[in-house]
Scaffold this motif. Sequence first.
Motif, mmCIF file in Angstrom:
data_model
loop_
_atom_site.group_PDB
_atom_site.id
_atom_site.type_symbol
_atom_site.label_atom_id
_atom_site.label_comp_id
_atom_site.label_asym_id
_atom_site.label_seq_id
_atom_site.Cartn_x
_atom_site.Cartn_y
_atom_site.Cartn_z
ATOM 1 N N LEU A 223 11.223 -4.126 -15.572
ATOM 2 C CA LEU A 223 11.038 -2.758 -15.082
ATOM 3 C C LEU A 223 9.774 -2.133 -15.660
ATOM 4 C CD1 LEU A 223 14.728 -1.493 -15.293
ATOM 5 C CD2 LEU A 223 13.385 -1.781 -13.197
ATOM 6 N N VAL A 224 9.546 -2.365 -16.953
ATOM 7 C CA VAL A 224 8.350 -1.819 -17.605
ATOM 8 C C VAL A 224 7.094 -2.426 -16.989
ATOM 9 C CG1 VAL A 224 7.079 -1.740 -19.793
ATOM 10 C CG2 VAL A 224 9.533 -1.252 -19.756
ATOM 11 N N GLN A 225 7.113 -3.730 -16.708
ATOM 12 C CA GLN A 225 5.945 -4.382 -16.113
ATOM 13 C C GLN A 225 5.671 -3.854 -14.702
ATOM 14 O OE1 GLN A 225 6.306 -8.633 -16.266
ATOM 15 N NE2 GLN A 225 6.464 -8.663 -18.492
ATOM 16 N N VAL A 226 6.720 -3.658 -13.912
ATOM 17 C CA VAL A 226 6.542 -3.143 -12.557
ATOM 18 C C VAL A 226 5.969 -1.732 -12.616
ATOM 19 C CG1 VAL A 226 7.728 -2.416 -10.445
ATOM 20 C CG2 VAL A 226 8.311 -4.593 -11.515
ATOM 21 N N LYS A 227 6.509 -0.900 -13.502
ATOM 22 C CA LYS A 227 6.000 0.467 -13.619
ATOM 23 C C LYS A 227 4.537 0.457 -14.051
ATOM 24 C CE LYS A 227 6.268 4.939 -15.628
ATOM 25 N NZ LYS A 227 6.367 5.616 -16.864
ATOM 26 N N ARG A 228 4.201 -0.386 -15.005
ATOM 27 C CA ARG A 228 2.822 -0.461 -15.470
ATOM 28 C C ARG A 228 1.894 -0.862 -14.315
ATOM 29 N NH1 ARG A 228 3.066 -4.466 -19.310
ATOM 30 N NH2 ARG A 228 4.234 -3.028 -20.606
ATOM 31 N N GLY A 229 2.324 -1.823 -13.506
ATOM 32 C CA GLY A 229 1.511 -2.247 -12.369
ATOM 33 C C GLY A 229 1.278 -1.124 -11.378
ATOM 34 N N ILE A 230 2.315 -0.356 -11.096
ATOM 35 C CA ILE A 230 2.188 0.764 -10.164
ATOM 36 C C ILE A 230 1.369 1.890 -10.789
ATOM 37 C CG2 ILE A 230 3.463 2.605 -8.988
ATOM 38 C CD1 ILE A 230 5.690 0.524 -8.522
ATOM 39 N N LEU A 231 1.632 2.182 -12.040
ATOM 40 C CA LEU A 231 0.942 3.269 -12.729
ATOM 41 C C LEU A 231 -0.556 3.013 -12.838
ATOM 42 C CD1 LEU A 231 1.588 5.946 -14.142
ATOM 43 C CD2 LEU A 231 1.796 4.665 -16.271
ATOM 44 N N ARG B 294 0.853 -1.178 0.000
ATOM 45 C CA ARG B 294 0.000 0.000 0.000
ATOM 46 C C ARG B 294 0.894 1.235 0.000
ATOM 47 N NH1 ARG B 294 -4.302 -0.647 4.623
ATOM 48 N NH2 ARG B 294 -5.227 1.066 3.480
ATOM 49 N N PHE B 295 0.526 2.229 -0.806
ATOM 50 C CA PHE B 295 1.313 3.454 -0.873
ATOM 51 C C PHE B 295 0.391 4.627 -1.168
ATOM 52 C CE2 PHE B 295 1.729 0.936 -4.754
ATOM 53 C CZ PHE B 295 1.152 1.763 -5.699
ATOM 54 N N ASP B 296 0.871 5.816 -0.799
ATOM 55 C CA ASP B 296 0.089 7.019 -1.060
ATOM 56 C C ASP B 296 0.465 7.588 -2.426
ATOM 57 O OD1 ASP B 296 2.547 8.237 -0.653
ATOM 58 O OD2 ASP B 296 1.985 9.211 1.216
ATOM 59 N N GLU B 297 -0.209 8.665 -2.803
ATOM 60 C CA GLU B 297 -0.019 9.265 -4.128
ATOM 61 C C GLU B 297 1.424 9.739 -4.349
ATOM 62 O OE1 GLU B 297 -1.097 10.055 -7.903
ATOM 63 O OE2 GLU B 297 -2.465 9.227 -6.421
ATOM 64 N N ARG B 298 2.013 10.341 -3.335
ATOM 65 C CA ARG B 298 3.390 10.845 -3.467
ATOM 66 C C ARG B 298 4.365 9.692 -3.658
ATOM 67 N NH1 ARG B 298 6.892 13.630 -5.749
ATOM 68 N NH2 ARG B 298 8.699 14.207 -4.519
ATOM 69 N N THR B 299 4.172 8.619 -2.917
ATOM 70 C CA THR B 299 5.047 7.452 -3.065
ATOM 71 C C THR B 299 4.899 6.862 -4.466
ATOM 72 O OG1 THR B 299 4.840 6.991 -0.708
ATOM 73 C CG2 THR B 299 5.624 5.194 -2.093
ATOM 74 N N LYS B 300 3.697 6.862 -4.993
ATOM 75 C CA LYS B 300 3.463 6.382 -6.358
ATOM 76 C C LYS B 300 4.262 7.215 -7.360
ATOM 77 C CE LYS B 300 -0.330 5.360 -9.544
ATOM 78 N NZ LYS B 300 -1.780 5.239 -9.684
ATOM 79 N N GLN B 301 4.263 8.530 -7.170
ATOM 80 C CA GLN B 301 5.023 9.412 -8.056
ATOM 81 C C GLN B 301 6.517 9.125 -7.971
ATOM 82 O OE1 GLN B 301 3.832 13.279 -6.673
ATOM 83 N NE2 GLN B 301 1.834 13.191 -7.658
ATOM 84 N N ILE B 302 7.019 8.935 -6.756
ATOM 85 C CA ILE B 302 8.448 8.662 -6.562
ATOM 86 C C ILE B 302 8.831 7.336 -7.202
ATOM 87 C CG2 ILE B 302 10.202 8.115 -4.811
ATOM 88 C CD1 ILE B 302 8.711 10.155 -2.973
ATOM 89 N N LEU B 303 8.037 6.299 -6.964
ATOM 90 C CA LEU B 303 8.332 4.986 -7.542
ATOM 91 C C LEU B 303 8.338 5.044 -9.073
ATOM 92 C CD1 LEU B 303 6.228 2.677 -5.184
ATOM 93 C CD2 LEU B 303 8.732 2.836 -5.316
ATOM 94 N N CYS B 304 7.365 5.729 -9.646
ATOM 95 C CA CYS B 304 7.307 5.839 -11.109
ATOM 96 C C CYS B 304 8.502 6.616 -11.655
ATOM 97 C CB CYS B 304 5.991 6.470 -11.550
ATOM 98 S SG CYS B 304 4.581 5.351 -11.419
ATOM 99 N N ALA B 305 8.925 7.667 -10.958
ATOM 100 C CA ALA B 305 10.088 8.446 -11.409
ATOM 101 C C ALA B 305 11.362 7.592 -11.353
ATOM 102 C CB ALA B 305 10.252 9.697 -10.548
ATOM 103 N N LEU B 306 11.529 6.839 -10.283
ATOM 104 C CA LEU B 306 12.708 5.972 -10.170
ATOM 105 C C LEU B 306 12.694 4.883 -11.240
ATOM 106 C CD1 LEU B 306 12.856 5.607 -6.287
ATOM 107 C CD2 LEU B 306 14.492 6.823 -7.745
ATOM 108 N N LEU B 307 11.523 4.320 -11.488
ATOM 109 C CA LEU B 307 11.421 3.310 -12.540
ATOM 110 C C LEU B 307 11.673 3.915 -13.919
ATOM 111 C CD1 LEU B 307 8.432 1.350 -11.055
ATOM 112 C CD2 LEU B 307 10.691 0.389 -11.538
#
Length: 85
Positions: A50-58, A10-23
């Motif tokens: 990496l693309v699959q992980v980003k897609r899952g988070i996005l 579970r993550f908040d909106e800001r964490t989602k942004q950070i994870l996507c930027a790092l990916l």
Amino acid sequence: MEQVTTFTVRFDERTKQILCALLDNAISQTSQGITAGDYSEELLQQHEELVQVKRGILYSRPEVPEVEKPEAQDTPTTDIDLDLS
């Protein structure tokens, strides 16, 4: 078929942004390697993962919080009938 162990995060909106930027940065690095001519199976697989992980988070959607219903109170009620005629 190999059994896959899965996890729930579970993550908040800001964490989602950070994870996507790092990916995005990691995907960019692997893309540069591929476009530079490195077609090693390891690099191609890393890029795809990496693309699959980003897609899952996005594509993850926020949870809808459950609204707690107030519990019925055991207080007695009295009905009063007023006849004002």
